[in-house]
Design a protein around this motif. Structure first.
Motif, PDB file in Angstrom:
ATOM      1  N   PRO A   8       5.937 -10.195 -31.216  1.00  0.00           N
ATOM      2  CA  PRO A   8       7.383 -10.303 -31.457  1.00  0.00           C
ATOM      3  C   PRO A   8       8.137 -10.805 -30.230  1.00  0.00           C
ATOM      4  O   PRO A   8       9.150 -11.505 -30.361  1.00  0.00           O
ATOM      5  CB  PRO A   8       7.799  -8.872 -31.805  1.00  0.00           C
ATOM      6  CG  PRO A   8       6.545  -8.162 -32.172  1.00  0.00           C
ATOM      7  CD  PRO A   8       5.463  -8.802 -31.371  1.00  0.00           C
ATOM      8  N   GLY A   9       7.637 -10.452 -29.044  1.00  0.00           N
ATOM      9  CA  GLY A   9       8.270 -10.925 -27.818  1.00  0.00           C
ATOM     10  C   GLY A   9       8.087 -12.413 -27.614  1.00  0.00           C
ATOM     11  O   GLY A   9       9.006 -13.113 -27.160  1.00  0.00           O
ATOM     12  N   ILE A  10       6.891 -12.912 -27.942  1.00  0.00           N
ATOM     13  CA  ILE A  10       6.645 -14.356 -27.860  1.00  0.00           C
ATOM     14  C   ILE A  10       7.553 -15.096 -28.845  1.00  0.00           C
ATOM     15  O   ILE A  10       8.070 -16.177 -28.546  1.00  0.00           O
ATOM     16  CB  ILE A  10       5.163 -14.671 -28.133  1.00  0.00           C
ATOM     17  CG1 ILE A  10       4.273 -14.089 -27.023  1.00  0.00           C
ATOM     18  CG2 ILE A  10       4.934 -16.164 -28.276  1.00  0.00           C
ATOM     19  CD1 ILE A  10       4.422 -14.755 -25.668  1.00  0.00           C
ATOM     20  N   ALA A  11       7.756 -14.498 -30.026  1.00  0.00           N
ATOM     21  CA  ALA A  11       8.652 -15.122 -31.006  1.00  0.00           C
ATOM     22  C   ALA A  11      10.056 -15.281 -30.426  1.00  0.00           C
ATOM     23  O   ALA A  11      10.712 -16.310 -30.614  1.00  0.00           O
ATOM     24  CB  ALA A  11       8.696 -14.277 -32.285  1.00  0.00           C
ATOM     25  N   LEU A  12      10.521 -14.278 -29.697  1.00  0.00           N
ATOM     26  CA  LEU A  12      11.846 -14.354 -29.092  1.00  0.00           C
ATOM     27  C   LEU A  12      11.931 -15.421 -28.007  1.00  0.00           C
ATOM     28  O   LEU A  12      13.000 -15.951 -27.723  1.00  0.00           O
ATOM     29  CB  LEU A  12      12.232 -12.996 -28.503  1.00  0.00           C
ATOM     30  CG  LEU A  12      12.622 -11.921 -29.514  1.00  0.00           C
ATOM     31  CD1 LEU A  12      12.666 -10.557 -28.840  1.00  0.00           C
ATOM     32  CD2 LEU A  12      13.954 -12.242 -30.172  1.00  0.00           C
ATOM     33  N   GLN A  64       1.998 -19.846 -34.710  1.00  0.00           N
ATOM     34  CA  GLN A  64       3.063 -19.852 -33.717  1.00  0.00           C
ATOM     35  C   GLN A  64       2.611 -20.559 -32.444  1.00  0.00           C
ATOM     36  O   GLN A  64       3.372 -21.296 -31.812  1.00  0.00           O
ATOM     37  CB  GLN A  64       3.478 -18.408 -33.391  1.00  0.00           C
ATOM     38  CG  GLN A  64       4.583 -18.297 -32.363  1.00  0.00           C
ATOM     39  CD  GLN A  64       5.045 -16.864 -32.140  1.00  0.00           C
ATOM     40  OE1 GLN A  64       6.226 -16.575 -32.273  1.00  0.00           O
ATOM     41  NE2 GLN A  64       4.140 -15.969 -31.797  1.00  0.00           N
ATOM     42  N   ALA A  65       1.348 -20.360 -32.065  1.00  0.00           N
ATOM     43  CA  ALA A  65       0.826 -20.944 -30.837  1.00  0.00           C
ATOM     44  C   ALA A  65       0.481 -22.422 -30.996  1.00  0.00           C
ATOM     45  O   ALA A  65       0.797 -23.243 -30.125  1.00  0.00           O
ATOM     46  CB  ALA A  65      -0.412 -20.174 -30.373  1.00  0.00           C
ATOM     47  N   THR A  66      -0.155 -22.775 -32.099  1.00  0.00           N
ATOM     48  CA  THR A  66      -0.716 -24.127 -32.228  1.00  0.00           C
ATOM     49  C   THR A  66       0.223 -25.115 -32.889  1.00  0.00           C
ATOM     50  O   THR A  66       0.051 -26.330 -32.729  1.00  0.00           O
ATOM     51  CB  THR A  66      -2.032 -24.100 -33.024  1.00  0.00           C
ATOM     52  OG1 THR A  66      -1.781 -23.604 -34.356  1.00  0.00           O
ATOM     53  CG2 THR A  66      -3.059 -23.211 -32.348  1.00  0.00           C
ATOM     54  N   ARG A  67       1.198 -24.634 -33.628  1.00  0.00           N
ATOM     55  CA  ARG A  67       2.116 -25.543 -34.335  1.00  0.00           C
ATOM     56  C   ARG A  67       3.419 -25.717 -33.577  1.00  0.00           C
ATOM     57  O   ARG A  67       4.223 -26.583 -33.930  1.00  0.00           O
ATOM     58  CB  ARG A  67       2.406 -25.019 -35.738  1.00  0.00           C
ATOM     59  CG  ARG A  67       1.508 -25.579 -36.826  1.00  0.00           C
ATOM     60  CD  ARG A  67       0.059 -25.388 -36.559  1.00  0.00           C
ATOM     61  NE  ARG A  67      -0.775 -25.966 -37.613  1.00  0.00           N
ATOM     62  CZ  ARG A  67      -2.079 -26.011 -37.565  1.00  0.00           C
ATOM     63  NH1 ARG A  67      -2.731 -25.514 -36.521  1.00  0.00           N
ATOM     64  NH2 ARG A  67      -2.784 -26.542 -38.553  1.00  0.00           N
ATOM     65  N   GLY A  68       3.654 -24.914 -32.550  1.00  0.00           N
ATOM     66  CA  GLY A  68       4.940 -24.954 -31.853  1.00  0.00           C
ATOM     67  C   GLY A  68       5.929 -24.082 -32.598  1.00  0.00           C
ATOM     68  O   GLY A  68       6.422 -24.442 -33.666  1.00  0.00           O
ATOM     69  N   GLY A  95      13.258 -20.881 -25.505  1.00  0.00           N
ATOM     70  CA  GLY A  95      13.021 -21.245 -24.116  1.00  0.00           C
ATOM     71  C   GLY A  95      11.767 -22.081 -23.944  1.00  0.00           C
ATOM     72  O   GLY A  95      11.728 -22.998 -23.123  1.00  0.00           O
ATOM     73  N   ILE A  96      10.728 -21.762 -24.734  1.00  0.00           N
ATOM     74  CA  ILE A  96       9.475 -22.512 -24.626  1.00  0.00           C
ATOM     75  C   ILE A  96       9.676 -23.968 -25.030  1.00  0.00           C
ATOM     76  O   ILE A  96       9.165 -24.888 -24.383  1.00  0.00           O
ATOM     77  CB  ILE A  96       8.371 -21.846 -25.466  1.00  0.00           C
ATOM     78  CG1 ILE A  96       7.984 -20.486 -24.844  1.00  0.00           C
ATOM     79  CG2 ILE A  96       7.139 -22.738 -25.565  1.00  0.00           C
ATOM     80  CD1 ILE A  96       7.049 -19.652 -25.699  1.00  0.00           C
ATOM     81  N   ASP A 146       9.095 -31.759 -31.899  1.00  0.00           N
ATOM     82  CA  ASP A 146       7.715 -32.250 -31.930  1.00  0.00           C
ATOM     83  C   ASP A 146       7.054 -31.997 -30.578  1.00  0.00           C
ATOM     84  O   ASP A 146       6.908 -32.912 -29.772  1.00  0.00           O
ATOM     85  CB  ASP A 146       7.700 -33.752 -32.254  1.00  0.00           C
ATOM     86  CG  ASP A 146       8.176 -34.038 -33.656  1.00  0.00           C
ATOM     87  OD1 ASP A 146       7.774 -33.305 -34.573  1.00  0.00           O
ATOM     88  OD2 ASP A 146       8.952 -34.994 -33.854  1.00  0.00           O
ATOM     89  N   TYR A 147       6.630 -30.758 -30.354  1.00  0.00           N
ATOM     90  CA  TYR A 147       6.026 -30.446 -29.053  1.00  0.00           C
ATOM     91  C   TYR A 147       4.760 -29.637 -29.254  1.00  0.00           C
ATOM     92  O   TYR A 147       4.505 -29.085 -30.330  1.00  0.00           O
ATOM     93  CB  TYR A 147       6.996 -29.681 -28.152  1.00  0.00           C
ATOM     94  CG  TYR A 147       7.184 -28.232 -28.532  1.00  0.00           C
ATOM     95  CD1 TYR A 147       6.445 -27.231 -27.897  1.00  0.00           C
ATOM     96  CD2 TYR A 147       8.086 -27.860 -29.515  1.00  0.00           C
ATOM     97  CE1 TYR A 147       6.603 -25.902 -28.246  1.00  0.00           C
ATOM     98  CE2 TYR A 147       8.256 -26.536 -29.854  1.00  0.00           C
ATOM     99  CZ  TYR A 147       7.511 -25.557 -29.232  1.00  0.00           C
ATOM    100  OH  TYR A 147       7.668 -24.252 -29.584  1.00  0.00           O
ATOM    101  N   LYS A 148       3.945 -29.558 -28.221  1.00  0.00           N
ATOM    102  CA  LYS A 148       2.678 -28.835 -28.265  1.00  0.00           C
ATOM    103  C   LYS A 148       2.492 -28.010 -26.995  1.00  0.00           C
ATOM    104  O   LYS A 148       2.916 -28.416 -25.909  1.00  0.00           O
ATOM    105  CB  LYS A 148       1.500 -29.808 -28.374  1.00  0.00           C
ATOM    106  CG  LYS A 148       1.399 -30.546 -29.705  1.00  0.00           C
ATOM    107  CD  LYS A 148       0.911 -29.627 -30.806  1.00  0.00           C
ATOM    108  CE  LYS A 148       0.616 -30.398 -32.088  1.00  0.00           C
ATOM    109  NZ  LYS A 148       0.152 -29.480 -33.162  1.00  0.00           N
TER     110      LYS A 148
END
Length: 353
Positions: A80-84, A123-127, A88-89, A132-134
């Motif tokens: 859940p923290g990565i989702a937040l 969430q990790a592999t699709r951005g 920023g990512i 359009d980022y990876k």
């Protein structure tokens, strides 16, 4: 230095410091809390800065700032923290800033639970953010590989000027294993002459920005990024091919799940059924070429995951219609057993109705 026994989360912190990490910004969440705790204690001793942000959103934007100034910087969290952190990512990816993001995954959706899972694959592999980022995504299967990949992640992030995620499930963070800190091969890195380090009136100021109101300029950025991602796909895909020779059934699994699959393979071999494993070490770029090693004796491939089947799409794409692709998974923090995996293999092979 010989082997030492460490807990996963603390070993990650030690590896980051060894790799030259100078800034850590994060916010507590189970099951990765020992990592920021370790960094709060050890990073200042090594000339670095630890700061607990008031939230995950604040923390990832601190990463954005430190990366823009050219520092080796890391953050960590759990699902859940990565989702937040996704907004920023995507800013960091758009600005081509290097950083390392550690995700010790727990079950979801929502706040979910605190048990281990692999349900952040999409969430990790699709951005997980817009555009359009990876991210380059590593998925270690044990603590030795984890600390090696954490150190390499800083090199790779700097080399491609791109965020790198190291993704492990909750078991990787919580288990203890003997590890050895090795010298990691160094990349030929360019000077960070793009960083916002102050001009001293000797040059024009560097500007880091992800807002392009002219569509032509934004498309130019996207074209540039896609060329970089193609280069990453060509050079950075990694995998392990295990016991593939003459296999009747081939599993695809990553992280802790791949270790369970290896136990299932041992059981099948004892019963006279030849089985093998393709273990992606990079989830992106996904190692499509590994599937060219699947023998003609294979009757099918099974994606085994601690999720509801998020890697299946990539396995099907890599299989390119050559084999039937099945799935076995547990979710919500439940962990598959070797016997459950054996039973699924027999079902696909026609041995269980």
């Amino acid at each position: 230095m010989g082997k030492i026994l460490m807990k996963g989360n603390e070993a990650i912190g030690a590896a980051a410091i060894k790799a030259g990490c100078k800034c850590f910004f994060g916010y507590p969440i189970t099951p990765q809390n020992e990592l920021p705790e370790y960094m709060s204690r050890e990073l200042p001793k090594n000339g670095g800065v630890f700061l607990q942000g008031e939230s995950e959103i604040a923390s990832i934007n601190m990463v954005y700032g430190a990366a823009g100034a050219g520092a080796r910087v890391m953050t960590s969290s759990s699902s859940p923290g990565i989702a937040l952190k996704q907004e920023g990512i995507t800013y960091i990816a758009a600005c081509e800033l290097p950083c390392v993001i550690v995700n010790i995954v727990r079950g979801g959706p929502g706040l979910g639970g605190i048990q281990p899972a692999q349900s952040d694959y999409y969430q990790a592999t699709r951005g997980g953010g817009n555009g359009d980022y990876k991210l380059i995504v590593y998925a270690p299967a044990n603590l030795q590989e984890m600390i090696d990949l954490v150190q390499e992640a800083f090199e790779v992030a700097d080399y491609y000027r791109n965020p790198v995620m190291v993704m492990g499930d909750g078991m990787i963070g919580q288990m203890m294993e003997p590890i050895e800190f090795k010298e990691i091969p160094k990349r030929n890195l360019s000077p960070k002459d793009w960083a916002t380090t102050g001009t001293e009136c000797k040059r024009n100021p560097n500007i880091i920005n992800s807002l392009f109101l002219a569509p032509e300029e934004l498309e130019d950025l996207n074209i540039k990024l896609q060329k970089k991602y193609k280069k990453i796909e060509e050079n950075e895909a990694r995998y392990e091919a295990y016991s593939l020779k003459e296999s009747e059934i081939v599993f695809c699994a990553y992280g802790t799940t791949s270790r369970i699959v290896k136990n299932a393979i041992d059981i099948l071999q004892k019963e006279g059924i030849k089985a093998g494993l393709i273990r992606p070490i990079t989830l992106w770029p996904f190692p499509h070429e590994a599937f060219d090693k699947v023998p003609t004796t294979a009757k099918g491939i099974i994606s085994v995951e601690m999720s509801c089947g998020q890697m299946v799409d990539d396995v099907k794409i890599a299989s390119n219609g050559r084999w039937t692709v099945g799935f076995y998974g547990r979710s919500g923090g439940m962990v598959p057993t070797p016997q459950e995996i054996v039973n699924k293999a027999k079902e696909i092979l026609g041995g269980v109705k």
